[in-house]
Design a protein around this motif. Structure first.
Motif, PDB file in Angstrom:
ATOM      1  N   PRO A 110       0.815  -1.217   0.000  1.00  0.00           N
ATOM      2  CA  PRO A 110       0.000   0.000   0.000  1.00  0.00           C
ATOM      3  C   PRO A 110       0.851   1.272   0.000  1.00  0.00           C
ATOM      4  O   PRO A 110       2.011   1.267   0.408  1.00  0.00           O
ATOM      5  CB  PRO A 110      -0.807  -0.103   1.301  1.00  0.00           C
ATOM      6  CG  PRO A 110      -0.106  -1.090   2.148  1.00  0.00           C
ATOM      7  CD  PRO A 110       0.675  -1.998   1.245  1.00  0.00           C
TER       8      PRO A 110
ATOM      9  N   LEU B 104       0.732   4.980   1.601  1.00  0.00           N
ATOM     10  CA  LEU B 104       0.062   5.773   2.636  1.00  0.00           C
ATOM     11  C   LEU B 104       0.369   7.256   2.455  1.00  0.00           C
ATOM     12  O   LEU B 104       1.401   7.627   1.906  1.00  0.00           O
ATOM     13  CB  LEU B 104       0.509   5.316   4.027  1.00  0.00           C
ATOM     14  CG  LEU B 104       0.191   3.870   4.400  1.00  0.00           C
ATOM     15  CD1 LEU B 104       0.617   3.583   5.838  1.00  0.00           C
ATOM     16  CD2 LEU B 104      -1.292   3.552   4.225  1.00  0.00           C
ATOM     17  N   THR B 105      -0.563   8.069   2.920  1.00  0.00           N
ATOM     18  CA  THR B 105      -0.344   9.513   2.926  1.00  0.00           C
ATOM     19  C   THR B 105      -0.595  10.030   4.338  1.00  0.00           C
ATOM     20  O   THR B 105      -1.226   9.360   5.146  1.00  0.00           O
ATOM     21  CB  THR B 105      -1.298  10.220   1.949  1.00  0.00           C
ATOM     22  OG1 THR B 105      -2.652   9.918   2.327  1.00  0.00           O
ATOM     23  CG2 THR B 105      -1.066   9.762   0.522  1.00  0.00           C
TER      24      THR B 105
ATOM     25  N   ARG C  48      -1.535  13.866   6.078  1.00  0.00           N
ATOM     26  CA  ARG C  48      -1.667  15.338   5.976  1.00  0.00           C
ATOM     27  C   ARG C  48      -0.803  16.022   7.022  1.00  0.00           C
ATOM     28  O   ARG C  48      -0.326  17.132   6.813  1.00  0.00           O
ATOM     29  CB  ARG C  48      -3.135  15.725   6.136  1.00  0.00           C
ATOM     30  CG  ARG C  48      -3.976  15.077   5.037  1.00  0.00           C
ATOM     31  CD  ARG C  48      -5.398  15.565   4.991  1.00  0.00           C
ATOM     32  NE  ARG C  48      -6.199  14.545   4.313  1.00  0.00           N
ATOM     33  CZ  ARG C  48      -7.359  14.746   3.716  1.00  0.00           C
ATOM     34  NH1 ARG C  48      -7.896  15.944   3.708  1.00  0.00           N
ATOM     35  NH2 ARG C  48      -8.010  13.763   3.129  1.00  0.00           N
TER      36      ARG C  48
ATOM     37  N   MET D 261       2.147   7.742  11.673  1.00  0.00           N
ATOM     38  CA  MET D 261       1.657   6.920  10.571  1.00  0.00           C
ATOM     39  C   MET D 261       1.191   5.544  11.014  1.00  0.00           C
ATOM     40  O   MET D 261       0.628   4.815  10.227  1.00  0.00           O
ATOM     41  CB  MET D 261       2.739   6.792   9.503  1.00  0.00           C
ATOM     42  CG  MET D 261       3.178   8.144   8.922  1.00  0.00           C
ATOM     43  SD  MET D 261       4.464   7.918   7.676  1.00  0.00           S
ATOM     44  CE  MET D 261       3.511   7.074   6.399  1.00  0.00           C
TER      45      MET D 261
ATOM     46  N   ILE E 296       2.891   2.921  11.638  1.00  0.00           N
ATOM     47  CA  ILE E 296       3.604   1.811  11.014  1.00  0.00           C
ATOM     48  C   ILE E 296       4.974   1.652  11.654  1.00  0.00           C
ATOM     49  O   ILE E 296       5.559   2.598  12.165  1.00  0.00           O
ATOM     50  CB  ILE E 296       3.785   2.002   9.486  1.00  0.00           C
ATOM     51  CG1 ILE E 296       4.436   3.353   9.186  1.00  0.00           C
ATOM     52  CG2 ILE E 296       2.450   1.866   8.758  1.00  0.00           C
ATOM     53  CD1 ILE E 296       4.776   3.552   7.717  1.00  0.00           C
TER      54      ILE E 296
END
Lengths: 315, 315
Positions: free
Chosen positions: B39, B41-42, B44, B280, B282
């Motif tokens: 994947p 991921l973003t 903001r 994030m 992760i």
């Protein structure tokens, strides 16, 4: 009983609120583009360990770190145009979610937070621009403070879990999972207040929906087995998102679907919170790890193609 | 110079090995379905912090926890049919990757591991069914032991980074990122031996490819600025995947593309390893966090639409 089960005070004026799968579908259209379509991860290591094919819906990778933004966004977008502010009580993810959803809709947000809430949760709420209103850490103080805030500011109360808009929004996670990887034999989901559980039960209408609950917060299991809502237990579990009592509307939805509750021990919840980081390389909060813990504590319960909603990652 | 830069001993018999973007495209077709399409991921929060739109390619969520499985799989699938076993030297992810790729191809694998390697890395190699051959923790002992293993077992050496098949496989991560989110102004990638960096430079041929390197392991920066390959520095950085010296083939690819190297401090690498978990949700290893650390240590360097290859998550 949480204040959220009093429809008069809630964002939705219906006195007999109802919600079904169509509401979840409508919520998915409404919130599309405003929340992440989160990735689904798989792990051959865990598949081998549990003897099932697991699909992990990673709501820990969702905006603000939890599925809660789905329901909050769905609720805020349905508020009447004259509403200028929203309010809620929360010591956790719902407060941050409502703060973010409100900011994006150009609304003010007032979040009633108990004085013993963790600094990190409070900081998240403030980072999203909401006003934090502190109260004593009791249910009575929380309800009284919220009522005062609503009176003073004219804000509309958006309840944390026991509300059709919140439930429908929460159900969109399972909906996406099924769109990408369905059909699934089972969908496992943690249960606390029951918004995510009820939304999942509506969305995953052809799967067995299995509710994972900490042993120390087993009011959902007791309620569903007794056929009547039982009060929450003292808030002792490490899975802090699951300490709340099951909501009334959620109880009825889960009862109608005959959802089964499987319990997880505290040691198992802690173990799987860490193990997810080691094996899957993701950060999940103990509430999310309760699914894997319940699976491990009930050998053989996971069968076939199995969805697992990892609800959040805010430690 | 690593043994891997000696083509005669490698999986590819060409004495003047070359690799281009078509090889990356071919690798992507070859390994499809055998490795995860990871994947993107973003965040903001991080976009606001860096003043750029960031797209994180999550190779920490790759099989065996790192991009290395891409190159290992691509290399193993191109071995002649008579080959029955592979061998390599590794104290880290390449050993586990080759072990897994070999097992899936029905080949034996022998991994030469220095005696001071971390128990967890060794355990991963053994979990994938490879034979671990221990050696003294020196470059000489490593080369001698590998040569002995190849002689004794007839295994084919699959080098860790300085080889066309490894480079092409590694480049498929950036290829996927560009397919989904391109065009990108920049792609940031950590540089150690340079396989991932070179593969990314080939795949992302219309983006600026920016190499992130620990200050304590700045041989890639020095080599590219000097226009000739400089020896590796003592292995002191916490980013253990980036301690290796830049490979010869990789040096030439990166030099031709005029890739810029930006440095990251040790404290920044540690900070961003933790911050990725917080923001994030992760788990990334310090080598992967070197990208974010270099971005933070070089304010204003990240611009526009920016890809970031998070190389692995094995702590």
């Amino acid at each position: 009983m949480p204040a959220s089960s009093e429809p008069a005070a809630s964002a939705c004026g219906r006195t007999h609120p109802s919600v079904d799968r169509d509401d979840v579908l409508a919520a998915a259209r409404r919130i599309a583009g405003r929340v992440h379509r989160t990735p689904v991860l798989t792990s051959r290591t865990l598949d081998a360990e549990f003897g099932a094919k697991l699909f992990f819906k990673c709501e820990n990778l969702q905006r603000m770190g939890a599925f809660k933004i789905r329901g909050a966004t769905n609720a805020v977008l349905q508020l009447p145009r004259h509403v200028r502010a929203v309010a809620t009580h929360s010591s956790g993810n719902h407060g941050a979610a409502l703060a973010l959803a409100a900011r994006e809709a150009g609304l003010d947000a007032f979040i009633v937070v108990p004085s013993d809430a963790r600094a990190s949760k409070r900081a998240a709420i403030e980072r999203y621009g909401a006003s934090v209103v502190e109260c004593e850490p009791t249910l009575e103080a929380r309800a009284a403070t919220l009522e005062q805030v609503v009176q003073d500011t004219g804000a509309t109360f958006v309840p944390p879990y026991d509300h059709p808009h919140i439930i429908a929004g929460a159900g969109t996670a399972a909906l996406e999972l099924l769109e990408e990887h369905g059909p699934l034999d089972q969908v496992w989901v943690p249960v606390g207040g029951g918004g995510l559980a009820a939304g999942t039960a509506l969305a995953a209408d052809t799967s067995d929906v299995i509710l994972a609950e900490p042993e120390l917060a087993r009011d959902a299991k007791d309620s569903l087995e007794a056929g009547e809502l039982r009060p929450p237990l003292p808030p002792r579990t490490v899975a802090d998102g699951l300490r709340t009592g099951l909501g009334n509307l959620n109880f009825h939805i889960l009862r109608r679907r005959r959802c089964r509750v499987l319990l997880a021990s505290e040691s198992s919840i802690k173990h799987w919170t860490n193990r997810a980081a080691q094996v899957m390389k993701i950060v999940i909060e103990p509430s999310a790890a309760t699914t894997l813990a319940a699976m491990a504590d009930n050998p053989g319960a996971a069968r076939g193609r199995v969805g697992v909603v990892l609800s959040g990652g805010n430690l």
